[in-house]
Design a protein around this motif. Structure first.
Motif, short mmCIF file in Angstrom:
data_model
loop_
_atom_site.label_atom_id
_atom_site.label_comp_id
_atom_site.label_asym_id
_atom_site.label_seq_id
_atom_site.Cartn_x
_atom_site.Cartn_y
_atom_site.Cartn_z
N ARG A 10 0.84 -1.20 0.00
CA ARG A 10 0.00 0.00 0.00
C ARG A 10 0.87 1.25 0.00
O ARG A 10 2.02 1.21 0.46
CB ARG A 10 -0.91 -0.01 1.24
N ASP A 11 0.31 2.38 -0.47
CA ASP A 11 1.17 3.55 -0.66
C ASP A 11 1.15 4.53 0.52
O ASP A 11 1.72 5.60 0.44
CB ASP A 11 0.83 4.27 -1.96
N ASP A 12 0.51 4.14 1.64
CA ASP A 12 0.46 5.04 2.79
C ASP A 12 1.30 4.47 3.94
O ASP A 12 0.83 3.65 4.71
CB ASP A 12 -1.00 5.23 3.22
N VAL A 13 2.55 4.92 4.02
CA VAL A 13 3.48 4.34 4.99
C VAL A 13 3.05 4.65 6.42
O VAL A 13 3.26 3.85 7.33
CB VAL A 13 4.93 4.83 4.72
N VAL A 14 2.40 5.81 6.63
CA VAL A 14 1.94 6.16 7.97
C VAL A 14 0.83 5.22 8.42
O VAL A 14 0.80 4.74 9.55
CB VAL A 14 1.45 7.63 8.00
N ARG A 15 -0.06 4.91 7.49
CA ARG A 15 -1.13 3.96 7.79
C ARG A 15 -0.57 2.57 8.10
O ARG A 15 -1.02 1.88 9.02
CB ARG A 15 -2.09 3.88 6.59
N ALA A 43 7.17 5.91 11.14
CA ALA A 43 7.17 5.92 9.68
C ALA A 43 8.29 6.82 9.16
O ALA A 43 8.57 7.87 9.73
CB ALA A 43 5.82 6.43 9.18
N ALA A 45 9.07 8.56 5.56
CA ALA A 45 8.35 8.75 4.30
C ALA A 45 9.23 9.14 3.12
O ALA A 45 8.95 10.10 2.41
CB ALA A 45 7.23 9.76 4.51
N THR A 89 8.15 -0.52 2.82
CA THR A 89 6.78 -0.51 2.30
C THR A 89 6.75 0.13 0.92
O THR A 89 7.75 0.64 0.43
CB THR A 89 5.82 0.29 3.22
N ASN A 90 5.55 0.11 0.33
CA ASN A 90 5.28 0.71 -0.98
C ASN A 90 5.92 -0.10 -2.12
O ASN A 90 6.62 -1.07 -1.90
CB ASN A 90 5.74 2.16 -1.02
N HIS A 96 10.09 3.98 1.11
CA HIS A 96 9.40 4.17 2.37
C HIS A 96 9.73 3.02 3.32
O HIS A 96 9.93 1.90 2.87
CB HIS A 96 7.88 4.20 2.16
N TYR A 185 4.60 10.87 13.27
CA TYR A 185 4.83 9.60 12.57
C TYR A 185 5.19 8.47 13.52
O TYR A 185 5.60 7.40 13.10
CB TYR A 185 5.98 9.78 11.56
#
Length: 192
Positions: A10-15, A43, A45, A89-90, A96, A185
Motif C-alpha cells: 500500500r502507498d500510505d506508509v503512515v497507515r 514511519a 516517508a 513498504t510501498n 518508504h 509519525y
DNA sequence: CGAATGATATACT
DNA sequence: GTATATCATTCGA
C-alpha cells in the motif's frame, strides 16, 4: 498467518505503521525461534522526509533495500553498536520504511532473556529499537531479505488494537530533521 | 549526563 | 584510496 505482500505494498506508509501495531515479528536464528508483538513504530516517508536516510533520493549501498518492494527488511548499524530493524513498504522504487521501536515477548522468552543478558522479563527487555533487534537476533546480514523468509517474517495473530489504545507523537532522535522532526509519525500502544 | 563504538557517506588527495 | 564527521541508541553513574 503470515502477512501477505499487499499489506506492505500500500502507498500510505503512515497507515502501515499504525497497522503494524499488534502484529507479531518472528525470527529463527541458530535454530532458536523467537516472537514479539510490535508495540511501537515510526514511519519514514522517503525522499521528501528529512529524517529518512533516503531523503533527497540518496540511493546508496546502505539504503538500497528501501528501494526494493514492500515486504523487504532494512537493517543497519546505528551508533556503531545497535542494529535497527525496518519494514520496507510501498512499491519497488519508492523508499518508504517503518522502524520497529519496541515490542513484548510472545515466545522464545528464555532465548531473548539470554541474548539481552537479563534475568526476568521486565520493562527493560525491549524498550527501544536497538534492544528489540538484539532480543530477536536481528543483524545487518538480514538487510534486503524478504519478510516471508526462513529467518524472519511477520505474522498476523488477529490482534486488533483500538484507535483509543494508540498514541501518536513526534519521532525520537531526529532533531536534525528540521520541520519534519515535528511530524506525528510515531505510534505507540498504550499500557506499555 | 556522557561515554562507547564502527559502518557509512562525503569530501578530500 | 584515505580521512573525518556523523549518526533513526543504550547503559551505567
Amino acid at each position: 498467518m503470515i502477512l501477505a505482500a499487499d499489506f506492505y505494498l500500500r502507498d500510505d506508509v503512515v497507515r502501515i505503521s499504525r497497522d503494524l501495531l499488534g502484529k507479531v515479528l518472528c525470527t529463527r536464528v541458530h535454530g532458536k525461534l523467537t516472537k514479539a508483538i510490535i508495540t511501537e513504530t515510526e514511519a519514514y516517508a522517503g525522499v521528501t522526509d528529512k529524517a529518512s536516510h533516503a531523503y533527497g533520493d540518496r540511493r546508496t549501498k546502505r539504503t538500497e533495500p528501501m528501494y526494493g518492494p514492500g515486504g523487504t527488511a532494512y537493517v543497519y548499524l546505528c551508533y556503531g553498536i545497535h542494529h535497527l530493524f525496518n519494514v520496507v513498504t510501498n512499491e519497488e522504487g519508492v523508499p518508504h520504511a517503518v522502524l520497529i521501536r519496541a515490542g513484548n515477548p510472545v515466545s522464545g522468552l528464555e532465548t531473548m532473556l539470554r541474548r539481552r543478558n537479563r534475568e526476568k522479563a521486565d520493562k527493560k527487555l525491549m524498550p527501544g529499537p536497538g534492544t528489540v533487534a538484539q532480543a530477536l537476533a536481528i543483524t545487518t546480514d538480514m538487510t534486503g531479505t524478504d519478510l516471508r523468509g526462513k529467518k524472519i517474517w511477520i505474522e498476523d495473530h488477529g490482534i486488533v488494537i483500538q484507535e483509543s489504545e494508540i498514541s501518536a507523537g513526534p519521532r525520537v532522535g531526529v532533531d536534525y530533521a528540521e520541520e519534519d522532526a515535528a511530524r506525528l509519525y510515531r505510534f505507540i500502544v498504550n499500557s506499555h
